[in-house]
Design a protein around this motif. Structure first.
Motif, mmCIF file in Angstrom:
data_model
loop_
_atom_site.group_PDB
_atom_site.id
_atom_site.type_symbol
_atom_site.label_atom_id
_atom_site.label_comp_id
_atom_site.label_asym_id
_atom_site.label_seq_id
_atom_site.Cartn_x
_atom_site.Cartn_y
_atom_site.Cartn_z
ATOM 1 N N UNK A 1 112.975 12.707 25.085
ATOM 2 C CA UNK A 1 111.890 12.685 26.420
ATOM 3 C C UNK A 1 112.501 11.567 27.256
ATOM 4 N N UNK A 2 112.965 11.800 28.263
ATOM 5 C CA UNK A 2 113.129 10.719 29.472
ATOM 6 C C UNK A 2 112.049 10.395 30.569
ATOM 7 N N UNK B 1 106.486 14.469 34.694
ATOM 8 C CA UNK B 1 106.059 15.666 34.687
ATOM 9 C C UNK B 1 104.338 15.734 34.201
ATOM 10 N N UNK B 2 104.346 15.020 33.049
ATOM 11 C CA UNK B 2 102.989 15.134 32.588
ATOM 12 C C UNK B 2 101.967 14.324 33.342
ATOM 13 N N UNK C 1 107.043 21.790 34.117
ATOM 14 C CA UNK C 1 107.466 21.108 32.763
ATOM 15 C C UNK C 1 108.868 21.684 32.229
ATOM 16 N N UNK C 2 109.299 20.709 31.551
ATOM 17 C CA UNK C 2 110.805 20.904 30.817
ATOM 18 C C UNK C 2 110.557 21.538 29.460
ATOM 19 N N UNK C 3 111.549 21.960 28.953
ATOM 20 C CA UNK C 3 111.642 22.400 27.674
ATOM 21 C C UNK C 3 111.234 21.449 26.579
ATOM 22 N N UNK D 1 103.777 26.470 33.032
ATOM 23 C CA UNK D 1 104.195 25.716 31.767
ATOM 24 C C UNK D 1 102.844 25.268 31.321
ATOM 25 N N UNK D 2 101.920 25.020 32.156
ATOM 26 C CA UNK D 2 100.606 24.629 31.498
ATOM 27 C C UNK D 2 99.834 25.646 30.852
#
Length: 668
Positions: free
Chosen positions: A453-454, A460-461, A467-469, A615-616
Motif C-alpha cells: 500500500x502506498x 483513496x481511503x 479503490x485499487x486492488x 469498490x465500496x
C-alpha cells in the motif's frame, strides 16, 4: 387582494398592494400583508409558522400578475409597446392614475433592459427543470414512496438531478457531471478540515449561497426551515473572547482538580509508606486510555490501560509525583520518548515499552479507549468493538436499541480512525514514495504474499476515490481476520484474489485464471462453499461482485450499476468453463443437454449514485453476506440490508474499518 384603488399601500377604506409596488419588502406594506394573511387564515386551516411562505408566494403572484398585464395589454404580437387603456375587467382593482403610472414605468429604458436580461436568462437556463408543474416537494415524496424508503428527505443534489430527468428517462451529460461532482464532494469532505459554508450542490455548481433559500429544494424552503445554520467566520475580537473564556475554564478546572485531590488524600496523608498518587478524576481501578505527549506538539502517541489504585507501585518503586502506572498496548508513535524512562528495562522509547508498565503524567492520560484483546478462537487479536459488530446478527435490532437507551450510548465519531490515520501518515515516509506491506496468509487467497500500500492507496481511503486492488485485498484480509476467523465462517466462505481474476487477466491469460480458480474450488469439494470474486473490468475500471457456489453450480451477480453479466461475456465464459471443469474433476455426470445449465442469478442489490463508489459497494456486499452467514443470496438481496442505495455513513463505515485495521496491524 393584490391591488388597491390607491397609489400607496394605505388606502382610506381598504388595505391593498398597488401594482406599482416594486419592493415587496417595503415596511409600508406590513399592514397590507397582515390583511392578506388574515384572509388566508379565514379561508384555510393553516399554521402560523407558514406565514412567511404564504406571503412570499403572494409576492410571487403579484409579480406574475404584473407580467400578465404587460404581456396581455401593453404588447402586441411582435412585442412592441402598446399604449392601452385600463382594462375594464380590472377597473375595480386598479385606479386610472395607478394604471398610467404602471404604463410609464414599463416604458423606461431601465425596465426594458432588466426585462430583456431576465427573459434571456429564463429562456435558456443552464440546467432546466424538467418536471413541469410538479414541484420539488411532490417530486421528493413520489421518489421516496416509489423506493419504499424510510428516509424523510433526499439529499439536495439527488433531488436536483431527479428534477432534470426527462420523460424519456435520459439525463443530460452536464447534469450527470454536476451530480457526480456532488457525490464525490459528499464523500471526500473531511469534517474537521472543511471551512466552506456553502452546500455541496452550490460548490459543485460553483455559485454563491444566497440567503432565504436552499438550492435544490424548491420555492419556500429556507435555511431556517431546515434548521441549517450558516457558518460565520469569527472576528479577531470574538476569537480573543473565546480564548479568554477557555483560559478561565481551564483555570477553574485546575482549581477543582486540586480540591478533589486534597479531598482524596485527606484520609491517607498519614500513610507515608504508601504511594498516594491516586487520582479521583480518573476512575478507580484499571481503565482503557489514550496516551498523549505535550512536546514538541500536543498529540496522541499510544493506547493502553491506566492503573489508578491506592498504593500502586512501579517495579516495587513509588511512582513519580503527578503520574500514574499505565500498561502500553499500542504505540502509534514508536520513536516517541517516554515521559519517565524505565530504569528496570532501560526502555526510553514508547515502542520499546509495548507490553510493559511505565509511569505517565496524569494530565496526559485520557480515559475511554477500549484496547484490543485476543480472541480465544484465533491467534490474531480482535478489538472488542469489532467483535460486537461481527456478532451483531445475534442481537435483535429492538434489543440493541433498548440497550443503547439504557446505557445512554452515544453515536461514534464517524471519522475517528480516518483522522488518526491521516495524522499518523504525515509523520511517515509514505508521502515520499515509500510503501507498507500487508502480510496475506495463504488461507485467504490460496497463496501467501505481501500486499503493498502506498500514498495513492491511503488517499483513496481518506478522500473517497476509486479503490485499487490493494485496498480491496486489504479489506478482504480484514473480513477474514475479524469476521470469518472468529465465527468459523472459513468453512463456508472463501475469497478469490481479484489481482489474478480481473477482466484483463481473463482475456490475456485465460489458462492461468482457470488453473488458479479450479485449484481453489477443488480444495473444498467435500462441502458446500461460497467463493467471493471481486471482479474488476481491468485497468482500474468498474468493481462488481461475483459470488460462486461451485457445489450447486450457482453464480450470484451483484453489480451496483445494475448491469447484467452479458456486459462482460469473457468473464461469464471463463466462469462457466471453470465450473464445468470442476464438475468433470468431481466426476459428476449430467445429461449432455444440461451440460451448460449453470444458474446465473442477477441480484437487485443497492445501486451506486456516482462513478466512484463501486469498490465500496462490492466490499459491503461481501461483508453483509458474511454477517448473514448464508451461502445463498436472494434475488432481491437480504431483507436486513435492502435499500435503494448506501448512505454516506454506510460507506464511511467501510473506510473506518479499514483505517482501524491498518492502525492495529502496526505496519506503519
Amino acid at each position: 387582494m393584490m391591488a388597491s384603488n390607491e397609489d400607496h399601500p394605505h388606502g382610506d377604506e381598504t388595505v391593498g398592494v398597488p401594482i406599482t409596488c416594486d419592493n415587496w419588502r417595503n415596511k409600508q406594506l406590513n399592514e397590507a400583508k397582515d390583511k392578506i394573511w388574515s384572509e388566508i387564515k379565514r379561508c384555510f386551516d393553516i399554521e402560523e409558522n407558514r406565514r412567511d411562505h404564504c406571503l412570499k408566494l403572494a409576492g410571487k403572484l403579484l409579480r406574475g400578475f404584473r407580467t400578465f398585464l404587460s404581456t396581455t395589454f401593453l404588447r402586441d404580437t411582435e412585442g412592441t409597446f402598446v399604449d392601452a387603456e385600463l382594462p375594464s375587467k380590472y377597473a375595480s382593482l386598479i385606479s386610472p392614475k395607478e394604471w398610467e403610472t404602471f404604463k410609464s414605468k414599463r416604458k423606461t429604458q431601465e425596465f426594458k433592459s432588466v426585462s430583456e436580461t431576465n427573459r434571456q436568462r429564463a429562456s435558456s437556463p443552464a440546467y432546466p427543470y424538467r418536471k413541469g408543474r410538479v414541484g420539488y416537494g411532490r417530486l421528493e415524496q413520489s421518489i421516496l414512496t416509489k423506493e419504499n424508503s424510510s428516509e424523510t428527505s433526499l439529499p439536495a443534489h439527488v433531488l436536483w438531478k431527479e428534477a432534470r430527468v426527462g420523460k424519456d428517462g435520459k439525463i443530460k451529460e452536464d447534469v450527470q457531471q454536476i451530480f457526480e461532482k456532488c457525490e464525490t464532494l459528499s464523500q471526500s469532505i473531511v469534517p474537521y478540515e472543511d471551512t466552506d459554508c456553502r452546500s455541496i450542490l452550490s460548490r459543485a455548481l460553483d455559485v454563491p449561497e444566497y440567503s432565504g433559500r436552499v438550492r435544490g429544494k424548491g420555492f419556500g424552503i429556507t435555511q431556517k426551515s431546515l434548521n441549517i445554520k450558516k457558518q460565520k467566520t469569527p472576528s479577531n475580537k470574538e476569537l480573543q473572547q473565546t480564548l479568554e473564556a477557555l483560559k478561565a475554564e481551564v483555570l477553574e478546572l485546575r482549581k477543582e482538580r486540586e480540591r478533589d485531590r486534597a479531598a482524596g488524600f485527606k484520609d491517607t496523608s498519614d500513610k507515608d509508606s504508601i504511594n498516594c498518587n491516586f487520582q479521583p478524576t480518573i476512575p478507580e481501578g484499571i481503565s482503557p486510555c489514550h496516551l498523549y505527549l505535550a512536546r514538541p506538539t500536543y498529540r496522541m502517541v499510544g493506547k493502553g490501560k491506566v492503573h489508578n489504585n491506592l498504593g500502586e507501585l512501579l517495579h516495587t518503586k513509588p511512582l513519580p509525583t503527578g503520574s500514574l502506572k499505565v500498561s502500553v498496548d499500542i504505540a502509534l508513535e514508536k520513536d516517541a520518548l517516554l515521559p519517565h524512562p524505565d530504569d528496570v528495562s532501560d526502555a526510553t522509547l514508547l515502542g520499546d515499552a509495548i507490553g510493559s508498565f511505565v509511569a505517565w503524567p496524569t494530565d496526559l492520560i485520557i480515559v475511554g479507549y477500549e484496547t484490543p484483546t485476543k480472541s480465544k478462537a484465533k491467534d490474531k487479536g480482535i478489538a472488542r468493538e469489532i467483535e460486537s459488530v461481527a456478532s451483531q446478527k445475534e442481537i435483535p435490532v429492538a434489543k440493541k436499541t433498548e440497550i443503547s437507551k439504557r446505557t445512554g450510548a452515544k453515536k461514534k465519531n464517524p471519522s475517528k480512525y480516518r483522522a488518526c490515520l491521516h495524522t499518523y501518515l504525515e509523520t511517515t515516509d509514505i508521502s515520499d514514495g515509500c510503501v507498507r506491506l500487508i502480510p496475506m496468509d495463504g488461507a485467504i487467497f490460496g497463496f501467501e504474499y505481501a500486499e503493498s500500500l502506498g500514498k495513492e492507496d491511503f488517499d483513496q481511503i481518506l478522500y473517497h476515490t476509486q479503490l485499487s486492488v490493494g485496498v480491496i485485498n486489504t479489506y478482504m484480509r480484514y473480513l477474514y481476520d475479524k469476521l470469518m476467523g472468529p465465527r468459523g465462517l472459513e468453512q463456508r466462505f472463501s475469497f478469490l484474489n481479484p489481482m489474478k481474476t480481473n477482466l484483463t487477466e481473463m482475456i490475456r491469460k485465460p489458462d492461468e485464471v482457470r488453473t488458479y480458480v479450479v485449484e481453489r474450488f477443488m480444495a473444498d469439494t467435500d462441502r458446500e462453499k461460497l467463493f467471493f470474486l471481486p471482479f474488476n473490468t481491468g485497468d482500474g475500471g468498474h468493481w462488481l461482485l461475483v459470488a460462486i457456489n461451485p457445489f450447486k453450480e450457482i453464480v450470484y451477480y451483484l453489480d451496483s450499476l445494475h448491469n447484467d453479466w452479458t456486459t462482460y461475456p469473457a468473464m461469464k465464459t471463463i466462469v462457466d468453463t471453470i465450473i464445468q471443469t470442476v464438475r468433470a474433476q468431481r466426476k459428476i455426470q449430467v445429461p449432455k443437454r444440461k451440460a451448460n445449465n449453470i444458474t446465473w442469478n442477477r441480484v437487485e442489490c443497492p445501486r451506486q449514485r456516482n462513478n466512484i463508489d463501486c469498490g465500496y459497494y462490492t466490499l459491503r456486499f461481501m461483508k453483509e453476506t458474511l454477517l448473514m452467514d448464508r451461502t445463498d443470496i436472494p434475488s432481491d438481496y437480504f431483507d436486513e440490508y435492502r435499500c435503494a442505495y448506501y448512505s454516506k455513513d454506510q460507506l464511511d463505515e467501510i473506510k473506518e474499518e479499514l483505517c482501524q485495521f491498518i492502525i492495529e496491524l502496526q505496519v506503519l
